[in-house]
Design a protein around this motif. Structure first.
Motif, short mmCIF file in Angstrom:
data_model
loop_
_atom_site.label_atom_id
_atom_site.label_comp_id
_atom_site.label_asym_id
_atom_site.label_seq_id
_atom_site.Cartn_x
_atom_site.Cartn_y
_atom_site.Cartn_z
N SER A 108 0.75 -1.08 -0.01
CA SER A 108 -0.09 0.02 0.04
C SER A 108 0.86 1.26 -0.12
CB SER A 108 -0.88 0.12 1.29
OG SER A 108 -0.14 0.30 2.37
N GLY A 109 0.46 2.44 -0.25
CA GLY A 109 0.94 3.51 -0.28
C GLY A 109 1.37 3.94 1.30
N ALA A 110 0.87 3.34 2.12
CA ALA A 110 1.18 3.67 3.51
C ALA A 110 2.42 2.56 3.94
CB ALA A 110 -0.01 3.45 4.55
N GLY A 111 2.77 1.75 3.18
CA GLY A 111 4.06 0.81 3.36
C GLY A 111 3.51 -0.49 4.02
N ARG A 112 2.35 -0.94 3.70
CA ARG A 112 1.84 -2.31 4.22
C ARG A 112 1.73 -3.30 2.99
NH1 ARG A 112 -2.11 1.46 6.47
NH2 ARG A 112 -1.88 1.80 8.58
N SER A 113 2.21 -4.43 3.63
CA SER A 113 2.28 -5.66 2.55
C SER A 113 1.46 -6.51 2.98
CB SER A 113 3.64 -5.83 2.42
OG SER A 113 4.72 -4.91 2.12
N TRP A 114 1.09 -7.37 1.74
CA TRP A 114 -0.05 -8.49 2.04
C TRP A 114 -0.09 -9.25 0.72
CZ3 TRP A 114 -1.77 -3.64 1.04
CH2 TRP A 114 -2.69 -3.39 -0.07
N THR A 115 -0.59 -10.44 0.75
CA THR A 115 -0.70 -11.41 -0.33
C THR A 115 -2.26 -11.86 -0.53
OG1 THR A 115 1.69 -12.18 0.08
CG2 THR A 115 0.32 -13.39 -1.29
N GLN A 116 -2.62 -11.82 -1.83
CA GLN A 116 -3.94 -12.22 -2.00
C GLN A 116 -3.84 -13.35 -3.34
OE1 GLN A 116 -5.72 -8.03 -2.34
NE2 GLN A 116 -7.52 -9.40 -2.35
N VAL A 117 -4.58 -14.29 -3.17
CA VAL A 117 -4.91 -15.25 -4.24
C VAL A 117 -6.03 -15.21 -5.18
CG1 VAL A 117 -4.91 -17.68 -4.69
CG2 VAL A 117 -3.36 -16.88 -2.76
N TYR A 118 -5.88 -15.01 -6.41
CA TYR A 118 -6.79 -15.05 -7.23
C TYR A 118 -7.05 -16.21 -8.29
CZ TYR A 118 -6.24 -10.08 -6.11
OH TYR A 118 -6.06 -8.79 -5.38
N ASP A 119 -7.92 -16.30 -8.82
CA ASP A 119 -8.30 -17.09 -10.07
C ASP A 119 -7.52 -16.40 -11.21
OD1 ASP A 119 -9.78 -19.08 -8.85
OD2 ASP A 119 -11.82 -17.99 -9.31
N ALA A 120 -6.60 -17.23 -12.20
CA ALA A 120 -5.90 -16.61 -13.06
C ALA A 120 -6.63 -15.59 -13.90
CB ALA A 120 -5.27 -17.75 -13.89
N GLY A 121 -7.88 -15.98 -14.27
CA GLY A 121 -8.81 -15.06 -15.16
C GLY A 121 -9.15 -14.00 -14.56
N THR A 122 -9.28 -13.71 -13.25
CA THR A 122 -9.73 -12.55 -12.51
C THR A 122 -9.40 -11.27 -12.80
OG1 THR A 122 -9.84 -13.92 -10.31
CG2 THR A 122 -10.27 -11.70 -10.19
N PRO A 123 -10.52 -10.46 -13.42
CA PRO A 123 -10.09 -9.02 -14.11
C PRO A 123 -9.41 -8.18 -12.81
CG PRO A 123 -12.33 -9.22 -14.17
CD PRO A 123 -11.84 -10.78 -13.61
N ILE A 124 -8.47 -7.39 -13.23
CA ILE A 124 -7.98 -6.36 -12.19
C ILE A 124 -7.84 -5.23 -12.87
CG2 ILE A 124 -6.18 -6.06 -10.46
CD1 ILE A 124 -7.31 -8.49 -9.81
N THR A 125 -8.44 -4.10 -12.41
CA THR A 125 -8.46 -2.82 -13.13
C THR A 125 -7.28 -1.93 -12.49
OG1 THR A 125 -10.72 -2.91 -13.46
CG2 THR A 125 -9.56 -0.88 -13.39
N LEU A 126 -6.49 -1.63 -13.29
CA LEU A 126 -5.19 -0.72 -12.95
C LEU A 126 -5.45 0.59 -13.33
CD1 LEU A 126 -2.57 -3.46 -14.56
CD2 LEU A 126 -3.41 -3.17 -12.32
N ARG A 127 -4.95 1.38 -12.40
CA ARG A 127 -4.86 2.90 -12.70
C ARG A 127 -3.76 3.10 -13.60
NH1 ARG A 127 -3.80 6.26 -7.10
NH2 ARG A 127 -5.75 5.08 -6.76
N ARG A 128 -2.69 2.23 -13.50
CA ARG A 128 -1.52 2.42 -14.56
C ARG A 128 -0.68 1.39 -14.48
NH1 ARG A 128 -1.67 5.19 -11.37
NH2 ARG A 128 -1.04 6.99 -10.17
N ARG A 129 -0.16 1.13 -15.58
CA ARG A 129 1.12 0.08 -15.82
C ARG A 129 2.39 1.09 -15.83
NH1 ARG A 129 -0.38 -5.26 -18.64
NH2 ARG A 129 0.70 -6.01 -16.59
N LEU A 130 3.19 0.43 -15.10
CA LEU A 130 4.35 1.09 -14.71
C LEU A 130 5.74 0.70 -15.64
CD1 LEU A 130 4.49 2.14 -11.10
CD2 LEU A 130 3.73 3.49 -12.93
N ARG A 131 5.24 -0.29 -16.56
CA ARG A 131 6.39 -0.88 -17.59
C ARG A 131 6.04 -0.46 -18.87
NH1 ARG A 131 9.20 -5.79 -15.58
NH2 ARG A 131 8.66 -5.82 -13.71
N ALA A 132 7.17 -0.20 -19.72
CA ALA A 132 6.98 0.21 -20.87
C ALA A 132 6.08 -0.89 -21.98
CB ALA A 132 8.22 0.53 -21.46
N ASP A 133 6.36 -2.01 -21.55
CA ASP A 133 5.73 -3.12 -22.49
C ASP A 133 4.23 -3.34 -21.91
OD1 ASP A 133 6.28 -4.16 -19.82
OD2 ASP A 133 7.22 -5.86 -20.58
#
Length: 134
Positions: A108-133
């Motif tokens: 998180s922006g506050a520095g907290r870390s955690w792990t989540q498990v998703y089905d591979a096809g779960t749609p995740i909406t991104l604010r931005r992708r930080l990779r050129a590719d």
């Protein structure tokens, strides 16, 4: 060692924070190591907090320059550095496929870390992708 840094020419650089030298308990050490040089610095805890605050402000400024339209990807297409859309900043730190599921490490922006498990096809909406590719 800290990762995710690079020299202007694209070579990897690393950083490390540790207690100051023995006998100087009120100082911190910051070591920045590039392929051809190393910089060792000492500072007070107050200076370290100021640096951290300025880094957070700069990161938020850069992240605020995102494209207007979010992008949606499958959970198994997430990349380290992707930022999830929503009211709070959540950045992908790691992605590991495990059969039909994907384990995603978030920070998180506050520095907290955690792990989540998703089905591979779960749609995740991104604010931005930080990779050129991305």
């Amino acid at each position: 060692m800290g990762g995710g840094f690079e020299c202007p020419d694209g070579r990897a650089a690393a950083w490390e924070v540790e207690p100051g030298p023995p006998g100087d308990p009120l100082r911190l050490g910051l070591r920045i190591t590039a392929p051809d040089r190393r910089l060792d610095l000492l500072c007070t805890p107050a200076a370290a907090r100021e640096l951290a605050a300025r880094l957070v402000a700069a990161a938020e400024s850069v992240e605020g320059a995102a494209p207007a339209a979010p992008v949606t990807v499958r959970a198994d297409e997430l990349l380290r550095g992707d930022v999830r859309d929503g009211p709070r900043v959540m950045t992908v730190e790691s992605v590991r496929a495990e059969g039909a599921t994907v384990q995603v490490g978030w920070t998180s922006g506050a520095g907290r870390s955690w792990t989540q498990v998703y089905d591979a096809g779960t749609p995740i909406t991104l604010r931005r992708r930080l990779r050129a590719d991305g």
